[in-house]
Design a protein around this motif. Sequence first.
Motif, PDB file in Angstrom:
ATOM      1  N   UNK A 184     117.431  46.159 -12.284  1.00 46.48           N
ATOM      2  CA  UNK A 184     116.128  45.622 -11.930  1.00 46.48           C
ATOM      3  C   UNK A 184     115.866  45.896 -10.455  1.00 46.48           C
ATOM      4  N   UNK A 185     114.808  46.626 -10.168  1.00 47.20           N
ATOM      5  CA  UNK A 185     114.455  46.957  -8.789  1.00 47.20           C
ATOM      6  C   UNK A 185     113.476  45.917  -8.259  1.00 47.20           C
ATOM      7  N   UNK A 186     113.656  45.545  -7.001  1.00 43.94           N
ATOM      8  CA  UNK A 186     112.851  44.461  -6.414  1.00 43.94           C
ATOM      9  C   UNK A 186     112.215  44.940  -5.116  1.00 43.94           C
ATOM     10  N   UNK A 187     110.930  44.644  -4.938  1.00 43.14           N
ATOM     11  CA  UNK A 187     110.284  44.904  -3.641  1.00 43.14           C
ATOM     12  C   UNK A 187     110.628  43.767  -2.685  1.00 43.14           C
ATOM     13  N   UNK A 188     110.811  44.081  -1.410  1.00 41.92           N
ATOM     14  CA  UNK A 188     111.071  43.004  -0.437  1.00 41.92           C
ATOM     15  C   UNK A 188     109.854  42.097  -0.329  1.00 41.92           C
ATOM     16  N   UNK A 189     110.134  40.825  -0.179  1.00 43.15           N
ATOM     17  CA  UNK A 189     109.052  39.839  -0.052  1.00 43.15           C
ATOM     18  C   UNK A 189     109.105  39.209   1.337  1.00 43.15           C
ATOM     19  N   UNK A 190     107.939  38.913   1.915  1.00 44.40           N
ATOM     20  CA  UNK A 190     107.893  38.398   3.286  1.00 44.40           C
ATOM     21  C   UNK A 190     108.168  36.901   3.371  1.00 44.40           C
ATOM     22  N   UNK A 191     109.447  36.533   3.316  1.00 43.19           N
ATOM     23  CA  UNK A 191     109.820  35.113   3.373  1.00 43.19           C
ATOM     24  C   UNK A 191     110.780  34.884   4.522  1.00 43.19           C
ATOM     25  N   UNK A 192     110.362  34.136   5.521  1.00 45.72           N
ATOM     26  CA  UNK A 192     111.202  33.860   6.687  1.00 45.72           C
ATOM     27  C   UNK A 192     111.247  35.066   7.611  1.00 45.72           C
ATOM     28  N   UNK A 193     111.543  34.790   8.893  1.00 48.05           N
ATOM     29  CA  UNK A 193     111.622  35.871   9.885  1.00 48.05           C
ATOM     30  C   UNK A 193     112.942  36.616   9.731  1.00 48.05           C
ATOM     31  N   UNK A 194     112.874  37.943   9.577  1.00 45.37           N
ATOM     32  CA  UNK A 194     114.074  38.786   9.679  1.00 45.37           C
ATOM     33  C   UNK A 194     113.634  40.050  10.413  1.00 45.37           C
ATOM     34  N   UNK A 195     114.594  40.870  10.817  1.00 50.91           N
ATOM     35  CA  UNK A 195     114.206  42.082  11.551  1.00 50.91           C
ATOM     36  C   UNK A 195     113.847  43.219  10.585  1.00 50.91           C
ATOM     37  N   UNK A 196     112.941  44.078  10.971  1.00 45.24           N
ATOM     38  CA  UNK A 196     112.621  45.347  10.287  1.00 45.24           C
ATOM     39  C   UNK A 196     112.196  45.238   8.838  1.00 45.24           C
ATOM     40  N   UNK A 197     111.655  44.118   8.384  1.00 45.43           N
ATOM     41  CA  UNK A 197     111.340  44.051   6.962  1.00 45.43           C
ATOM     42  C   UNK A 197     110.177  44.984   6.602  1.00 45.43           C
ATOM     43  N   UNK A 198     109.148  44.960   7.408  1.00 40.84           N
ATOM     44  CA  UNK A 198     107.968  45.769   7.072  1.00 40.84           C
ATOM     45  C   UNK A 198     108.326  47.250   7.028  1.00 40.84           C
ATOM     46  N   UNK A 199     109.191  47.701   7.954  1.00 40.79           N
ATOM     47  CA  UNK A 199     109.528  49.135   8.002  1.00 40.79           C
ATOM     48  C   UNK A 199     110.300  49.578   6.766  1.00 40.79           C
ATOM     49  N   UNK A 200     111.063  48.668   6.174  1.00 41.86           N
ATOM     50  CA  UNK A 200     111.877  49.094   5.032  1.00 41.86           C
ATOM     51  C   UNK A 200     111.216  48.749   3.692  1.00 41.86           C
ATOM     52  N   UNK A 201     110.007  48.210   3.740  1.00 43.97           N
ATOM     53  CA  UNK A 201     109.343  47.866   2.475  1.00 43.97           C
ATOM     54  C   UNK A 201     109.035  49.138   1.683  1.00 43.97           C
ATOM     55  N   UNK A 202     109.406  49.138   0.415  1.00 42.35           N
ATOM     56  CA  UNK A 202     109.207  50.326  -0.424  1.00 42.35           C
ATOM     57  C   UNK A 202     108.423  49.940  -1.680  1.00 42.35           C
ATOM     58  N   UNK A 203     107.147  50.360  -1.774  1.00 38.67           N
ATOM     59  CA  UNK A 203     106.368  50.008  -2.971  1.00 38.67           C
ATOM     60  C   UNK A 203     106.960  50.680  -4.205  1.00 38.67           C
ATOM     61  N   UNK A 204     107.130  49.919  -5.269  1.00 36.40           N
ATOM     62  CA  UNK A 204     107.866  50.440  -6.426  1.00 36.40           C
ATOM     63  C   UNK A 204     107.041  51.326  -7.352  1.00 36.40           C
ATOM     64  N   UNK A 205     105.700  51.330  -7.193  1.00 39.13           N
ATOM     65  CA  UNK A 205     104.934  52.216  -8.093  1.00 39.13           C
ATOM     66  C   UNK A 205     105.341  53.674  -7.858  1.00 39.13           C
ATOM     67  N   UNK A 206     105.528  54.047  -6.570  1.00 39.32           N
ATOM     68  CA  UNK A 206     105.963  55.416  -6.253  1.00 39.32           C
ATOM     69  C   UNK A 206     107.370  55.678  -6.770  1.00 39.32           C
ATOM     70  N   UNK A 207     108.233  54.670  -6.661  1.00 40.63           N
ATOM     71  CA  UNK A 207     109.621  54.826  -7.141  1.00 40.63           C
ATOM     72  C   UNK A 207     109.606  55.105  -8.644  1.00 40.63           C
ATOM     73  N   UNK A 208     108.768  54.368  -9.366  1.00 38.44           N
ATOM     74  CA  UNK A 208     108.729  54.563 -10.821  1.00 38.44           C
ATOM     75  C   UNK A 208     108.244  55.971 -11.173  1.00 38.44           C
ATOM     76  N   UNK A 209     107.256  56.455 -10.442  1.00 33.26           N
ATOM     77  CA  UNK A 209     106.772  57.816 -10.713  1.00 33.26           C
ATOM     78  C   UNK A 209     107.889  58.823 -10.458  1.00 33.26           C
ATOM     79  N   UNK A 210     108.627  58.639  -9.362  1.00 34.17           N
ATOM     80  CA  UNK A 210     109.700  59.599  -9.047  1.00 34.17           C
ATOM     81  C   UNK A 210     110.816  59.507 -10.091  1.00 34.17           C
ATOM     82  N   UNK A 211     111.166  58.304 -10.507  1.00 39.81           N
ATOM     83  CA  UNK A 211     112.211  58.165 -11.543  1.00 39.81           C
ATOM     84  C   UNK A 211     111.746  58.811 -12.844  1.00 39.81           C
TER      85      UNK A 211
END
Length: 323
Positions: A184-211
């Motif tokens: 099960x693949x999961x997109x990162x969710x914006x909960x609590x402060x952590x470093x670099x979350x936005x930069x590593x966010x990967x939308x899964x619609x593109x992943x599904x097309x590539x798979x």
Amino acid sequence: MIDPFGRSIDYLRVSVTDRCDFRCVYCMAEDMSFLPKAELLSLEELERVCAAFIRLGVKKLRLTGGEPLVRKGVMGLVEKLGARLGQGLEELTLTTNGSQLAAQAAGLKAAGVRRINISLDTLNAEKFAEITRWGRLPQVLEGIEAAKAAGLSVKINMVALKGVNEDEISSMLAWCGAQKFDLCLIETMPMGEVVHRAETHLPLDGVRRRLGAEWTLTPSRHATGGPARYWDVAETGGRVGFITPLSNHFCDDCNRVRLTCTGTLYMCLGQEDAADLRAPLRASADDAGLEKAIVAAIGRKPKGHDFDITRPAVARHMSLTGG
Ligand code: SAM
Ligand code: SF4
């Protein structure tokens, strides 16, 4: 229990501790502070709250955290809840980082757990140490082996991270297929402060097309009562699920609420509104007040979240509410 939008709420996730033996970069800050132990509900109190939910119509319970298996005595709670299977409760599951499974997997199975979710974002030991900060891959692989040997059905949760593990998604699918695990693949969710979350966010619609260019994926009828949408993978005979809270949210058929280890009930993962169940729980040995508080909370479950990956939607980390 029916919420204001006509959704039937029959699934409770319980974060039995906010503590964890890992510090995954997308989940926690490195210097996390945890709740004082004195604020925690005892395991007996957690069981009482779960029992009230079951009387009110909850059929599925998932224990999570933090890392549920690091809470002292948690197996006693699993056994007590397992004894309620077939008496209103239909399924008892767990989400774990796998670190304690080598010792606990057989006990989980004996208590009535049939399926578990294990988080594994990479099969590369160095990358695993980077993502989890404190985790070690061999220990988790040993735990996964123990789960398999105990006869538990395993689903691997992989948070898809741009520039970190996106090049491993296809090989993880192959590995899971060979092991007979769903992925099960999961997109990162914006909960609590952590470093670099936005930069590593990967939308899964593109992943599904590539798979889909590499594997024969067809929409699956499989549903687990959770938010994932599944596809059958012809080559492995297995399945791959996608949890896409940002690119395609799943709030319309949300059937769940979340209890923290202090007895706070969150009606939505991505909203601040919460109900305190600890006060009514402790006010009386009779559960009438507790049940009333639960029903009132369900009566104000929000329509959905409005996640935006560039800023935390809520101050609390995922480890408090439970994934
Ligand atoms: N410690 C256990 C584990 O890692 O499986 C259970 C709790 S963890 C919070 C539950 C799931 O949430 C894990 O699969 C984890 O990868 C995922 N998770 C944590 N923080 C997240 C975030 N910000 N966005 C998306 N998933 C997250
Ligand atoms: Fe711990 Fe799970 Fe959060 Fe990782 S994702 S830090 S294992 S609670």
